[in-house]
Design a protein around this motif. Sequence first.
Motif, short mmCIF file in Angstrom:
data_model
loop_
_atom_site.label_atom_id
_atom_site.label_comp_id
_atom_site.label_asym_id
_atom_site.label_seq_id
_atom_site.Cartn_x
_atom_site.Cartn_y
_atom_site.Cartn_z
N ALA A 85 43.85 35.86 43.54
CA ALA A 85 43.48 35.63 42.14
C ALA A 85 42.28 34.70 41.96
O ALA A 85 41.48 34.88 41.05
CB ALA A 85 44.68 35.11 41.37
N ASN A 135 47.09 39.76 46.20
CA ASN A 135 46.72 38.82 45.15
C ASN A 135 45.81 37.73 45.72
O ASN A 135 46.26 36.83 46.41
CB ASN A 135 48.00 38.20 44.55
N ASN A 191 50.61 37.31 48.44
CA ASN A 191 50.08 36.44 47.39
C ASN A 191 49.31 35.26 47.98
O ASN A 191 49.89 34.41 48.66
CB ASN A 191 51.22 35.89 46.53
#
Length: 408
Positions: free
Chosen positions: A134, A132, A110
């Motif tokens: 994002a 991830n 992440n």
Amino acid sequence: MHFKSVIPTLALAASTYAASSSSSSSDVCSSSVTATSQSDLDAIAGCAVFKGDIILSTGLATATLNGVESIQGSLTATNITTLSSIAAPVLANISDTLTLEILEALTVANFPELTAVENLNLVTINKIDSINFAAGISEIDSLVVSDTSLTTLAGIVPTSLSLLNINNNLYLTTIQFPLKSVDELDISSTANSLDISFPDLTTAHNMTFRDAKTINIANVTSINSTLSYVNTTLSAVDLPKVQNIEGTLAIVSNSQLKNISFPVLQSIGGGFQIANNTNLDNLSGFPVLSSVGGAVDFVGDFDQAILPKLNTVRGGVVVDSDAEDFNCSSWNSLEQNNGIRGDSYQCKAKSSSTSIALTSTKTSAASSSQATGATTTASTSKNVAAAQYVLESTSILGALAVFVLQFV
Ligand SMILES: *[C@@H]1O[C@H](CO)[C@@H](O)[C@H](O)[C@H]1NC(C)=O
Ligand SMILES: *[C@@H]1O[C@H](CO)[C@@H](O)[C@H](O)[C@H]1NC(C)=O
Ligand SMILES: *[C@@H]1O[C@H](CO)[C@@H](O)[C@H](O)[C@H]1NC(C)=O
Ligand SMILES: *[C@@H]1O[C@H](CO)[C@@H](O)[C@H](O)[C@H]1NC(C)=O
Ligand SMILES: *[C@@H]1O[C@H](CO)[C@@H](O)[C@H](O)[C@H]1NC(C)=O
Ligand SMILES: *[C@@H]1O[C@H](CO)[C@@H](O)[C@H](O)[C@H]1NC(C)=O
Ligand SMILES: *[C@@H]1O[C@H](CO)[C@@H](O)[C@H](O)[C@H]1NC(C)=O
Ligand SMILES: *[C@@H]1O[C@H](CO)[C@@H](O)[C@H](O)[C@H]1NC(C)=O
Ligand SMILES: *[C@@H]1O[C@H](CO)[C@@H](O)[C@H](O)[C@H]1NC(C)=O
Ligand SMILES: *[C@@H]1O[C@H](CO)[C@@H](O)[C@H](O)[C@H]1NC(C)=O
């Protein structure tokens, strides 16, 4: 946002830790760290800006890099068999390299705030589907994705790359970047149906594609080195805007390829090779190509290979088709017009009566004298030795061409 409110607490915790380990927080934040446990990472959680490298090491099972927003250095995790999860909740940028390499247990990664990293290396990570990113990593210079189980590169959104190397990712079926320019590109993923789309790409230095089913690089206008398509499952190669390729153009062993279209390509600076594309019947998709700086090498099973504007090939020419309908007329004309500057010309057609071989070093008096002879009817098989070729020439012009070739 959510994380921001956590930072002061973490910072406090970190400075407490720093105080208790009697090093000043500036030291903590500006010397490289090799972390073997989470507490080593917690120790730098007060460093919004960390100057140095952070190296994750054997022993870590999960690693969370709290607090650090910017690394002026690299973040590296290499060959840690135990590492299953890595997170950097507030990390926004890495000035040097992010490496995730040989992490056989890694299933979670992440980096939700990361937007900039100089080099991103994702290598030999075989248990993870996706990472991830994002916020979207848009500032990136070099990207290597090799031997991974990733199914998506979502969140990697480069606009300009000096290096793009994607290979051996069995589950990656789509690569789509808002890329505008790239220097070195080499994509050879082994997924059976890889769709590549760089619709905004206009300039490229050196591009090699292997193993792709579709490629959209339709906005590319210039390639200042090599363009290669090897072993793909493309049905079409269509580059409607490319005017010049300064290096070599190679289209080799693409078993499904049916159509090549380079409607505005005027010159190829290097070699020009189209070989072993078993379903490609027509090589005439180069209506305005006028010069080739290197050699021409066309081998296959094509009916037609007519390049109407081609007037100069600086290297030699080999055109060799097994197809019944192919004939050498247009290439013989090029040769007769002294368009081939290299030291050899061979055109082999299966059933037509034409087969030619010339070299400046090998052209013998005998073949020259044959050139003054009448039309020949040699029907050559593909494996006939060069010495057996006869020169087809119905006019004295042909003989002249031979003469000129010998002295270029
Ligand atoms: C990974 O680490 C192990 C020991 O921890 C070592 O034996 C192995 O050679 C390393 N592999 C690589 C590719 O560095
Ligand atoms: C890196 O991220 C930090 C924290 O968000 C920001 O203050 C800094 O401007 C960024 N640096 C660069 C070079 O993007
Ligand atoms: C080429 O670029 C234009 C403008 O960015 C875009 O509208 C178009 O869709 C692109 N072409 C392809 C084939 O992607
Ligand atoms: C190709 O373009 C790249 C990037 O613009 C440049 O670095 C390189 O020198 C160019 N190469 C040639 C052969 O023109
Ligand atoms: C093009 O790139 C490939 C691999 O990326 C490299 O092997 C080759 O040397 C490059 N060619 C040129 C002309 O830069
Ligand atoms: C194409 O792929 C096959 C099988 O993967 C391989 O054996 C062959 O060498 C490749 N051909 C080229 C020209 O790379
Ligand atoms: C090949 O592609 C070009 C450009 O897309 C198209 O105009 C042409 O009709 C195609 N030819 C065949 C035989 O599919
Ligand atoms: C084309 O195929 C033939 C026969 O399989 C092989 O000898 C030749 O090396 C191949 N050419 C290229 C450029 O791959
Ligand atoms: C081959 O392609 C050229 C150019 O696209 C076209 O003019 C010609 O008719 C095609 N030949 C055949 C046999 O399809
Ligand atoms: C050679 O092939 C071309 C196109 O396929 C055709 O127009 C021409 O008539 C043929 N020439 C001979 C001598 O067969």
